[in-house]
Design an enzyme around this catalytic site. Structure first.
Site, short mmCIF file in Angstrom:
data_model
loop_
_atom_site.label_atom_id
_atom_site.label_comp_id
_atom_site.label_asym_id
_atom_site.label_seq_id
_atom_site.Cartn_x
_atom_site.Cartn_y
_atom_site.Cartn_z
N THR A 1 0.85 -1.19 0.00
CA THR A 1 0.00 0.00 0.00
C THR A 1 0.89 1.25 0.00
OG1 THR A 1 -0.19 0.19 2.42
CG2 THR A 1 -1.77 -1.26 1.27
N GLY A 2 0.35 2.33 -0.54
CA GLY A 2 1.14 3.55 -0.67
C GLY A 2 2.31 3.36 -1.60
N ALA A 3 2.09 2.60 -2.69
CA ALA A 3 3.20 2.13 -3.53
C ALA A 3 3.64 3.12 -4.60
CB ALA A 3 2.80 0.82 -4.22
N SER A 4 2.97 4.26 -4.73
CA SER A 4 3.27 5.16 -5.84
C SER A 4 4.45 6.08 -5.59
CB SER A 4 2.03 6.00 -6.19
OG SER A 4 1.66 6.80 -5.08
N GLY B 1 7.66 7.49 -2.32
CA GLY B 1 8.28 7.32 -1.01
C GLY B 1 8.74 5.91 -0.73
N GLY C 1 6.94 3.28 -0.17
CA GLY C 1 6.18 2.27 -0.91
C GLY C 1 6.80 1.97 -2.26
N SER D 1 6.37 4.10 13.07
CA SER D 1 7.20 5.31 13.03
C SER D 1 8.02 5.35 14.30
CB SER D 1 6.31 6.56 12.94
OG SER D 1 7.06 7.74 13.17
N TYR E 1 -1.52 11.93 15.00
CA TYR E 1 -0.55 11.13 14.23
C TYR E 1 0.31 10.27 15.15
CZ TYR E 1 3.44 9.87 11.40
OH TYR E 1 4.42 9.16 10.78
#
Length: 268
Positions: free
Chosen positions: A18-21, A23, A25, A149, A163
């Site tokens: 996930t979040g692969a587009s 950074g 990911g 994190s 967060y």
């Protein structure tokens, strides 16, 4: 929502990222591709996902499925799971990387944005893990990487209260799940990187803080550390010696001192 398969690759292993587009990911997708592991790439931006998929196919010869989905929506994890089922895939690696954060006083924050952050950072991660882990247990193998994190080791983050709390949840969830999975052939790892030079810091407003101005690290380095720890079945990974010191300090009493340090670091 889109699911676009490329021609089948003889390698049977699949990773869902996930979040692969962009950074970490994106970096994870290349690390798996280097090991000839096919990838289900998930993010909101279909154009960027297509570019990543084409790059992986061209440079590494792996197969990909892209799913342009917004995981901050409560019904999205089930939709993603159904895409995987419809493609007839077995997920061997689950990388819960997507996340978001916002900097600023909680009293001035957008309630809708807070709910979306909790949905993405916490609820989607838990739901995806719940959907895929039974299959991993059944096949007697699997690796889960939950991106938490460095903030997860801290008592709180003045200026980023929601967060910090969301990432503390990820670490605690991962610790408990890791014990439950012992002996199953499935492991789960919490990756706890410090501040990074990605779009996250700009979009969330963190780039103006001391923490990001002076301590930001490289996404590739953090992804590599998490990838190694996941393959070894480690429960947690904190990349970098400065981050390790901050993580240790965050858990040491008196915790009010760590809160004061965090307030200083999160000051523009």
């Amino acid at each position: 929502m889109n699911a676009i398969p490329t021609p089948a690759n003889p390698t049977p292993r699949w990773a869902l990222i996930t979040g692969a587009s962009s950074g970490m990911g994106y970096e994870f997708s290349k690390l798996f591709a280097q090991d000839k592991i096919n990838a289900v790439l998930v993010a909101r931006n279909e154009t960027l996902l297509r570019e990543v998929a084409e790059e992986l196919k061209r440079d590494y010869g792996i197969s990909t499925v892209i799913a342009a989905l917004d995981l901050s929506r409560p019904d999205t994890p089930e939709k993603l799971y159904q895409i995987v089922l419809d493609q007839g895939l077995t997920i061997d690696y689950l990388i819960n990387n997507a996340g978001i954060g916002f900097f600023g006083p909680f009293a001035d924050s957008d309630p809708t944005a807070n709910a979306g952050m909790i949905n993405l950072n916490v609820a989607a991660l838990v739901q995806l893990t719940r959907l895929f882990v039974p299959g991993m247990i059944k096949q007697g193998r699997g690796r889960i990487l939950n991106v938490a994190s460095l903030t997860a080791y801290q008592p709180g983050g003045p200026g980023a209260a929601v967060y910090y709390a969301s990432k503390s949840f990820v670490l605690a969830f991962n610790r408990g799940l890791a014990v439950e999975l012992k002996g199953s052939g499935v492991t789960t790892t919490a990756l706890c990187p410090g501040a990074m030079k990605t779009a996250f810091e700009t979009k969330g407003g963190f780039s103006r803080t001391r923490l990001y101005r002076f301590l930001a690290s490289d996404p590739r380095t953090n992804a590599e550390a998490g990838y190694r720890a996941m393959k070894k079945g480690q429960t947690a990974a904190v990349p970098g010696w400065i981050s390790k010191i901050l993580a240790f300090g965050g858990e040491m009493p008196p915790r009010r001192f760590a809160l004061w340090v965090n307030k200083m670091l999160l000051t523009p």
